[in-house]
Enzyme design. Sequence first.
Site, short mmCIF file in Angstrom:
data_model
loop_
_atom_site.label_atom_id
_atom_site.label_comp_id
_atom_site.label_asym_id
_atom_site.label_seq_id
_atom_site.Cartn_x
_atom_site.Cartn_y
_atom_site.Cartn_z
N SER A 109 -24.15 -43.91 -6.11
CA SER A 109 -22.81 -43.80 -5.42
C SER A 109 -21.90 -43.78 -6.92
O SER A 109 -21.98 -43.26 -7.42
CB SER A 109 -22.15 -44.41 -4.46
OG SER A 109 -21.62 -43.90 -3.75
N ASP A 140 -25.97 -40.43 -0.42
CA ASP A 140 -26.35 -41.50 -0.64
C ASP A 140 -26.69 -42.33 -1.76
O ASP A 140 -28.02 -42.78 -0.62
CB ASP A 140 -25.03 -41.92 -0.46
CG ASP A 140 -24.14 -43.45 -0.67
OD1 ASP A 140 -24.82 -44.09 -2.00
OD2 ASP A 140 -22.90 -43.18 -0.86
#
Length: 304
Positions: A46, A160
């Site tokens: 991320s 993610d």
Amino acid sequence: MTTKRQERETISLALGSGGARGLAHIGIIESLTARGYRISSISGASMGALVGGIYAAGELDAYKRWVCALNLGDVLRFVDFAFSGAGLLKGDRIIETLRSMVGDHVIEDLPISYTAIATDIDRQREVWISTGPLFDAIRASMAVPGVFTPHRYRGLTLVDGGLLNPVPIAPTFRDFTDLTVAVNLNAETRSAKGVERMPDSAAAAKTHEETPVDLGYQERIRQFFDAIGETLAGRAEEQLDVFDLTLRSFETMQNAIAAVKLAAYRPDVVIDVPRNACAAHEFHRARELIELGHRLAEEAMAGR
């Protein structure tokens, strides 16, 4: 503090996920390099994938200048609502802005070994992206479920990386480096200088005196909805509640997984960024988060 070494020690750096707290990665990288270490490998999830990728591309200074100049209004200008069941935001606007700043890069041509962690949502497993276009890897790794739409890449639906691996240490096992340093953005809360949680308005006033301080983050977004049409205004509060709940739920899950990962794969050094340092969306607080990264890195590396 700069430590002189006859030969620069090499570091494998695992940069964790945690929204705006990931801006502390900038200060941590600066501190490590100032102490004479050579970062030769980066794995990131991320925001860790974003900051690590930009550093590997040699453009961290440009990104730092840009992000430190952002105020609340600037941050909201990058909001591009998807209005679909796949996610609240498309994320295209911020990715294209970063691409224009950093340039197009192919991961295998970068001077630093780089791996972005994403999650294959269909097969429910981690995906390590270490080849191909840099910004495809970054976009996939930062697609928080429910917030950003998934990224379709190489026939996979990717979200993610922090969903399964918020502190991606495992990719560093293949490295021949002197130290493995992991940055956990989901550490236990703490009270220390520069760590206490500041209200949105106070942080905005401290960093950008010209920014109005009477409007909170949610109110600014509600005004955005009002501005683009009354037909959307009725959906604003509901979507904001979902947005906030999604982020909080995602962070709760990451906290638990990060603790397990750090217990299973113990690196040489862990730099803990407390989760009360800021909320996941407070990207307008870059200056103080970068400085926090400097301080925490110096604490963790003291005596080495």
